[in-house]
Design an enzyme around this catalytic site. Structure first.
Site, PDB file in Angstrom:
ATOM      1  N   ASP A   1       2.976   6.505  -1.181  1.00  0.00           N
ATOM      2  CA  ASP A   1       4.395   6.788  -1.448  1.00  0.00           C
ATOM      3  C   ASP A   1       5.213   6.766  -0.165  1.00  0.00           C
ATOM      4  O   ASP A   1       6.386   6.406  -0.168  1.00  0.00           O
ATOM      5  CB  ASP A   1       4.564   8.174  -2.079  1.00  0.00           C
TER       6      ASP A   1
ATOM      7  N   GLN B   1       4.922  10.109 -13.957  1.00  0.00           N
ATOM      8  CA  GLN B   1       5.003   8.906 -13.120  1.00  0.00           C
ATOM      9  C   GLN B   1       3.720   8.903 -12.302  1.00  0.00           C
ATOM     10  O   GLN B   1       3.582   9.655 -11.348  1.00  0.00           O
ATOM     11  CB  GLN B   1       6.250   8.944 -12.235  1.00  0.00           C
TER      12      GLN B   1
ATOM     13  N   GLU C   1       6.435  -0.106 -15.046  1.00  0.00           N
ATOM     14  CA  GLU C   1       5.887  -1.026 -16.046  1.00  0.00           C
ATOM     15  C   GLU C   1       4.824  -0.400 -16.941  1.00  0.00           C
ATOM     16  O   GLU C   1       3.778  -1.000 -17.186  1.00  0.00           O
ATOM     17  CB  GLU C   1       5.315  -2.244 -15.324  1.00  0.00           C
TER      18      GLU C   1
ATOM     19  N   HIS D   1       5.416  -7.625 -15.119  1.00  0.00           N
ATOM     20  CA  HIS D   1       4.202  -6.869 -14.784  1.00  0.00           C
ATOM     21  C   HIS D   1       3.168  -6.900 -15.921  1.00  0.00           C
ATOM     22  O   HIS D   1       1.986  -6.640 -15.678  1.00  0.00           O
ATOM     23  CB  HIS D   1       4.537  -5.415 -14.477  1.00  0.00           C
TER      24      HIS D   1
ATOM     25  N   LYS E   1      15.944   4.082  -4.532  1.00  0.00           N
ATOM     26  CA  LYS E   1      16.614   2.925  -3.951  1.00  0.00           C
ATOM     27  C   LYS E   1      18.044   3.269  -3.536  1.00  0.00           C
ATOM     28  O   LYS E   1      18.601   2.645  -2.636  1.00  0.00           O
ATOM     29  CB  LYS E   1      16.616   1.787  -4.980  1.00  0.00           C
TER      30      LYS E   1
ATOM     31  N   HIS F   1      11.643  -7.852 -14.434  1.00  0.00           N
ATOM     32  CA  HIS F   1      10.598  -7.470 -13.478  1.00  0.00           C
ATOM     33  C   HIS F   1       9.506  -6.647 -14.171  1.00  0.00           C
ATOM     34  O   HIS F   1       8.315  -6.976 -14.082  1.00  0.00           O
ATOM     35  CB  HIS F   1      11.229  -6.683 -12.321  1.00  0.00           C
ATOM     36  N   GLU F   2       9.907  -5.604 -14.867  1.00  0.00           N
ATOM     37  CA  GLU F   2       8.896  -4.743 -15.507  1.00  0.00           C
ATOM     38  C   GLU F   2       8.141  -5.516 -16.586  1.00  0.00           C
ATOM     39  O   GLU F   2       6.936  -5.345 -16.759  1.00  0.00           O
ATOM     40  CB  GLU F   2       9.537  -3.474 -16.076  1.00  0.00           C
TER      41      GLU F   2
ATOM     42  N   TYR G   1       7.031  -6.680  -1.883  1.00  0.00           N
ATOM     43  CA  TYR G   1       7.834  -7.367  -2.895  1.00  0.00           C
ATOM     44  C   TYR G   1       8.352  -8.700  -2.368  1.00  0.00           C
ATOM     45  O   TYR G   1       8.094  -9.761  -2.926  1.00  0.00           O
ATOM     46  CB  TYR G   1       9.044  -6.512  -3.298  1.00  0.00           C
TER      47      TYR G   1
ATOM     48  N   GLU H   1       3.246  -6.618  -6.740  1.00  0.00           N
ATOM     49  CA  GLU H   1       4.709  -6.704  -6.663  1.00  0.00           C
ATOM     50  C   GLU H   1       5.227  -8.068  -6.214  1.00  0.00           C
ATOM     51  O   GLU H   1       6.241  -8.542  -6.714  1.00  0.00           O
ATOM     52  CB  GLU H   1       5.250  -5.589  -5.766  1.00  0.00           C
TER      53      GLU H   1
HETATM   54  N1  BES Z   1       5.706  -0.507 -10.169  1.00  0.00           N
HETATM   55  C1  BES Z   1       6.976  -0.435  -9.561  1.00  0.00           C
HETATM   56  C2  BES Z   1       7.412   0.973  -9.274  1.00  0.00           C
HETATM   57  C3  BES Z   1       6.459   1.754  -8.401  1.00  0.00           C
HETATM   58  C4  BES Z   1       5.861   1.169  -7.304  1.00  0.00           C
HETATM   59  C5  BES Z   1       6.196   3.066  -8.678  1.00  0.00           C
HETATM   60  C6  BES Z   1       4.982   1.901  -6.520  1.00  0.00           C
HETATM   61  C7  BES Z   1       5.333   3.797  -7.893  1.00  0.00           C
HETATM   62  C8  BES Z   1       4.713   3.213  -6.810  1.00  0.00           C
HETATM   63  C9  BES Z   1       8.040  -1.125 -10.409  1.00  0.00           C
HETATM   64  O1  BES Z   1       7.591  -2.252 -11.078  1.00  0.00           O
HETATM   65  C10 BES Z   1       9.101  -1.618  -9.485  1.00  0.00           C
HETATM   66  O2  BES Z   1       8.789  -2.440  -8.676  1.00  0.00           O
HETATM   67  N2  BES Z   1      10.328  -1.132  -9.624  1.00  0.00           N
HETATM   68  C11 BES Z   1      11.439  -1.612  -8.846  1.00  0.00           C
HETATM   69  C12 BES Z   1      12.151  -2.673  -9.621  1.00  0.00           C
HETATM   70  C13 BES Z   1      12.759  -3.775  -8.838  1.00  0.00           C
HETATM   71  C14 BES Z   1      11.856  -4.403  -7.815  1.00  0.00           C
HETATM   72  C15 BES Z   1      13.273  -4.844  -9.775  1.00  0.00           C
HETATM   73  C16 BES Z   1      12.344  -0.443  -8.559  1.00  0.00           C
HETATM   74  O3  BES Z   1      12.021   0.687  -8.980  1.00  0.00           O
HETATM   75  O4  BES Z   1      13.360  -0.593  -7.929  1.00  0.00           O
HETATM   76 ZN    ZN Z   2       7.210  -3.865  -9.744  1.00  0.00          ZN
END
Ligand code: BES
Ligand code: ZN
Length: 580
Positions: free
Chosen positions: A363, A133, A259, A287, A535, A283-284, A371, A306
């Site tokens: 992070d 990741q 993504e 991207h 989450k 969503h993915e 978002y 985002e």
């Molecule tokens: N690219 C992100 C995940 C991410 C962001 C990883 C920043 C590392 C650093 C991915 O597209 C994302 O936004 N995932 C969300 C999905 C949701 C918004 C639909 C998630 O993981 O919850």
């Molecule tokens: Zn995203």
């Protein structure tokens, strides 16, 4: 363009445009033995600064002899002292006219981009599993490179893994453990996984991968992906990445989705059995245009990735399932935005869309703000200009910036050109550089929203809730006052503790914990021991830690499960438990 505060890469130096990467995966030592050949875009000389983290560098040479075991002329190099957020700068001295650099090295067992899983942490229980990741700044723990989205690379890779394990990479399969990525990508999209994996074709351009015992459920849950792909192409233009495959990850995967090009990674928590969480797939997929084609030039402009993607995701959802559904999801997004704003109330500068992250770990400040505030900003622009004009703008955005990296100024310039005056009308400056949410922010509207609002803080009747989908439930639960005195009644009537949709379940468990309705604690313990999606970890640990009565539960559970969580999740939960 300002420099990327999260990279040692230097604008004045040559850029790496192609990577040849050989990695031997060793589960026993939890390391990758690697050779990376970095090809420069143009002949260079003098210092070349690369990003690294925890790499054990054995040799740097000019790669003049093709034998990867050695040969070539050794080059001078120097690894600077490691810094906590960025890692360590590797400076290689390029001889005159250098066109490539070859680096022999080994990754660390604690490489921040990797999670090594024991067989017990997989569904099958027999074989180990490994996945990467890299977003935001972890690619440097795998490969020494210019780890900034401002520099794109194509790559050829070879992953050697012990049989019967299989490696998958977010790239085109060139056979024999070899992979090819012809489209230039930002380094954070470098991705692979190794494990016991099976696949099912779910469309002409899509295949779903997972551990064998999970693959049928995953293929069904994500079976609509081809319809999403066609819909997205209609909205945003041709799909540039040929295939859109999905890898269903082990439960510890810290995100809902990632993504990675041609191979999106998804948490198995999406397998609700009723396709109720597949907007994450939309969503993915989105991207592929916003993020992977048009990339933010640094984490400071993350909203461009985002915010645009949430906007695109909701347009796909609207096209497939209607405006009521997308509005409901936007309303849930609004609630999560309010919560994020509250979380950052003492650091209002982090609630801007355009952020300054010098000295800040991306992070650590990850939140829903880029978002959902980003989404609302784009909605405000759409509302001000009309859908037709705004769609034209979106197509210009993708066309003009494709395979590029942009910042918020690039965005505003395009806006002025394509939608003259629109930024001023919505007060673009307040959106981009102001804290919080502008008062004019467009509120989601839908009949189904009014129906949920009508129930207010009472327990709905069976009749009232008969038509509710999971999003209505999530919204209702998130909107209830805390503590809520009628948790027992609610649970008895609707059996919420037994829900299989984790978005609903976690909203319920958070409410219940905040309301001291402790019969839910065993279910909370079960989830925290099974899933690593941040989450869900974040609100559940926070709710447990907030109350003196359950704080020890949080500490006990974290001590028990931390070794199974992803390193990024460990960092987040650690921070949260230390905070109060
Ligand atoms: N690219 C992100 C995940 C991410 C962001 C990883 C920043 C590392 C650093 C991915 O597209 C994302 O936004 N995932 C969300 C999905 C949701 C918004 C639909 C998630 O993981 O919850
Ligand atoms: Zn995203």
């Amino acid at each position: 363009m300002r420099r990327d505060p999260h990279s040692f890469a230097d604008d004045a130096q040559p850029t790496v445009t192609r990577l040849e990467w050989l990695a031997d995966v060793d589960f026993a030592s939890r390391t990758l033995g690697c050779v990376a050949v970095l090809h420069l875009g143009a002949p260079g000389h003098g210092p070349l600064d690369l990003d690294t983290r925890d790499l054990d560098i054995a040799r740097v040479d000019d790669g003049a002899v093709d034998d990867p075991a050695g040969g070539g002329t050794a080059l001078a190099w120097e690894l600077a002292a490691s810094t906590p957020i960025l890692g360590a700068r590797l400076r290689v001295q390029l001889p005159d006219g250098a066109v490539r650099v070859r680096i022999h090295y080994r990754t660390s067992p604690t490489a921040s981009a990797l999670q090594w899983l024991t067989p017990a942490q997989t569904a099958g229980g027999v074989h180990p599993f490994l996945f990467s990741q890299c977003q935001a700044i972890h690619a440097r723990s795998l490969v020494p490179l210019q780890d900034t989205p401002r520099v794109r690379i194509t790559f050829d890779a070879r992953l050697r893994v012990p049989p019967p394990l299989r490696a998958l990479m977010a790239a085109a399969d060139a056979g024999d453990g070899r992979w090819h990525m012809p489209q230039p990508i930002p380094p954070y999209l470098l991705a692979f996984a190794v494990g016991e994996l099976a696949s099912r074709d779910v469309g002409p351009r899509s295949r779903v991968w997972a551990e064998p015992s999970v693959v049928d459920a995953a293929a069904w849950e994500f079976g609509e992906v081809d319809a999403m792909l066609t819909t997205a192409e209609r909205l945003f233009g041709p799909y540039d990445w040929e295939r859109f495959d999905i890898l269903t990850m082990p439960p510890s995967f810290p995100y809902g989705g990632m993504e990675n090009p041609r191979l999106t990674f998804l948490t198995p928590a999406l397998l609700a059995g009723d396709r109720s969480l597949v907007s994450v797939v939309a969503h993915e997929l989105a991207h592929s245009w916003t993020g992977n084609l048009v990339s933010n030039s640094s984490a400071e402009h993350f909203w461009l990735n985002e915010g645009f993607t949430v906007f695109a995701e909701r347009r796909i959802v609207e096209a497939l399932w209607g405006g009521e559904t997308s509005a409901l999801q936007a309303a849930v997004g609004w609630r999560s935005l309010e919560q994020a704003m509250a979380r950052f109330k003492d650091r209002p500068e982090l609630t801007r869309l355009r952020t300054q992250l010098e000295g800040i770990d991306p992070d650590e400040v990850f939140s829903e703000i880029p978002y959902e505030k980003g989404y609302l900003f784009l909605r405000a622009l759409e509302d001000a200009t009309g859908r037709e004009s705004f769609d034209r703008f979106l197509r210009a955005y993708v066309r003009d910036f494709r395979f590029g990296a942009i910042d918020s100024d690039d965005f505003t310039r395009l806006c002025e050109r394509e939608l003259p005056g629109a930024l001023a009308r919505v007060d673009g400056a307040a959106w981009l550089d102001g804290p919080g949410l502008p008062p004019s922010a467009p509120r989601p509207r839908a009949r189904k929203l009014d129906a949920v609002a009508a129930v207010g803080a009472s327990v709905p009747t069976l009749e009232q809730a008969a038509e509710w989908g999971s999003t209505e439930w999530e919204l209702y639960l998130e909107s209830l006052p805390r503590p809520f005195g009628k948790c027992a009644e609610l649970d008895a009537r609707f059996d919420l503790t037994a829900r299989g949709n984790y978005d609903v379940l976690v909203a319920w468990l958070g409410l219940a914990l905040d309301s001291s309705y402790d019969p839910v604690v065993p279910r909370v313990e079960e989830i925290l021991g099974k899933l690593g999606r941040m989450k869900y970890l974040r609100p559940l640990y926070a709710a447990l830690a907030r109350r003196p009565g359950t704080r020890p539960v949080a500490e006990r559970l974290f001590a028990r499960h931390r070794d199974g969580y992803h390193p990024i999740a460990v960092q987040v939960v650690e921070g949260l438990l230390a905070a109060r």
